[in-house]
Write an enzyme that holds these catalytic residues in place. Structure first.
Site, PDB file in Angstrom:
ATOM      1  CG  HIS A 148     -20.656  39.808  90.383  1.00 35.10           C
ATOM      2  ND1 HIS A 148     -20.492  41.005  90.140  1.00 35.10           N
ATOM      3  CD2 HIS A 148     -19.425  39.055  90.062  1.00 35.10           C
ATOM      4  CE1 HIS A 148     -19.429  41.211  89.608  1.00 35.10           C
ATOM      5  NE2 HIS A 148     -18.746  39.932  89.389  1.00 35.10           N
ATOM      6  CG  ASP A 160     -20.739  46.788  89.431  1.00 39.81           C
ATOM      7  OD1 ASP A 160     -21.299  45.828  89.255  1.00 39.81           O
ATOM      8  OD2 ASP A 160     -21.087  48.040  89.385  1.00 39.81           O
TER       9      ASP A 160
END
Length: 424
Positions: free
Chosen positions: A396, A400
């Site tokens: 992450h 995204d």
């Protein structure tokens, strides 16, 4: 007679030290040229150390699990002639050998369920006279096989190097005797108080370190989507029927590799490596797909290089070649490094959902779950379809959530309409 000393060789790539994983000889053994003396573990692969001479083992320079510097003394061998050291400067002191301890057996990925353990086998032929606490040389897979067969390894004569017990030795042992069908039914319920301490060394140590590092450094998140693979499975069956005899059989993996290649064209941020120390993301045009493979010594990830330039059959052949090399311990360091994205599958054991751990410094790993037939609603009708989940994880810090979801949806679209895999 003289002494020939073998030092820990320079394996290359700037490696200054390696872990001594396993000895294949002991003090007093006679060895011949090119016989494997020991296995050592680098950051990337297991490496065999062969003997350059004939002779008798005088001393070992370390214990399994010990990290040794390149150039340090590995073993000394008594040889005919002068040897390569002076008698007055013996460089190695004989060490007491530690018992060989079985590595933890990992689940072996196969296309069929693991067989239930058989009753203990009783051998009517010649057996090996070993002490009760003596552990013969054997790979984790052989130890698991013996456990399933109900065989005590210490009773099996090994035909491999240094008396190593092989799978065929277990079958030969069984052929000499028969299963103990008259064993009392209560034996399965007997109390057990035995314990076994398993040192985390060799490949298992490297796997543990990499998994811990990945979970501590990357911000993992997983995304799961189900895919209707009925059409692609029909295509695969058709191609195997038409070309299997001449080009080789196709599994689902080459189609998945192709889907990755096509989908990554629109998501270059996922075919990337992240150097979190330098704070630099490197996006790559080449798609080098790591294919997680279970071997006797643990999980390995051989790399299908330039998957973007391979046909289905070329990918299939390379996946098969690399998997065989990894499982037999013959994969080179180059074949086990350099991936840009990893594909992991447990085949028929794949379950419904998994949460794979990233193969750093990559930022994505695509996990394949098993195919099951389920009733689905298609155009208002209930029909039986072949369904499969993709359980994928992403970093992450780099990827995204929206991009990850769109990427997996792109793969889904390609596999559900497999003709689009080949439309340019």
């Amino acid at each position: 007679m003289g002494t020939h000393v073998i030092k820990m060789p320079d394996i290359g790539e700037g490696i200054a030290e390696v872990e001594l994983s396993q000895w294949h000889v002991k003090v007093g053994d006679m060895v011949v040229e090119d016989q494997v003396l020991a296995d050592v573990m680098t950051d990337k692969a297991m490496v065999d150390i062969p003997s350059p001479v004939h002779g008798k083992v005088l001393a070992l320079g370390g214990q399994p699990g010990e990290v040794m510097a390149v150039g340090s003394v590995l073993i000394s061998i008594e040889v005919e002639g002068a040897g390569n050291v002076k008698e007055s400067t013996q460089p190695v002191v004989a060490v007491k050998e530690a018992p060989v301890v079985a590595s933890k057996v990992e689940a072996v990925v196969e296309s069929k369920p693991m067989a239930a353990p058989r009753p203990a086998a009783v051998c009517q032929g010649p057996m090996v006279a070993r002490e009760a606490d003596e552990r013969p040389l054997a790979s984790p897979a052989v130890r698991k096989h013996a456990l399933d067969l109900g065989i005590q390894l210490r009773l099996v004569r090994g035909s491999g190097p240094a008396g190593r017990v092989l799978h065929e030795d277990l079958e030969a042992y069984l052929a000499q005797g028969q299963s103990n069908a008259s064993a009392p039914a209560t034996a399965a319920y007997a109390q057990r108080n035995d314990e076994e301490q398993i040192p985390v060394i060799g490949m298992r140590r490297k796997i543990a370190q990499r998994m811990q590092d990945a979970t501590q450094r990357a911000a993992h998140f997983s995304y799961v989507e189900e895919i209707d693979v009925t059409a692609v499975e029909e295509l695969r069956a058709h191609l195997n029927e038409k070309h299997g005899a001449t080009r080789g059989k196709l599994t689902l993996l080459p189609f998945l590799v192709r889907a990755l290649v096509v989908a990554l064209r629109d998501f270059p941020q996922i075919n990337a490596r992240y150097d979190d120390e330098a704070q630099v993301i490197t996006r790559l045009g080449a798609v080098h797909v790591g294919v997680a493979t279970q071997a006797d010594i643990g999980l390995m990830v051989p790399v299908v290089r330039h998957a973007e330039a391979r046909s289905l059959w070329d990918s299939a052949a390379e996946i098969s070649r690399l998997a065989t090399a990894a499982r037999t311990g013959k994969a080179s360091r180059d074949e086990l490094s350099g991936s840009t994205i990893t594909l992991t599958s447990l085949g028929a054991l794949g379950g419904i959902v998994s949460t794979p751990v990233l193969n750093l410094p990559e930022v994505a790993i695509v996990g394949v779950n098993k195919i099951v037939e389920r009733p689905m609603v298609v155009k208002g009708q209930i029909v039986i379809r072949k369904m499969m989940n993709l359980s994928s994880s992403f970093d992450h810090r780099v990827v995204d959530g929206m991009d990850a979801a769109q990427f997996i949806q792109a793969i889904r679209g390609l596999l559900e309409q497999p003709a689009t895999l080949f439309v340019e």
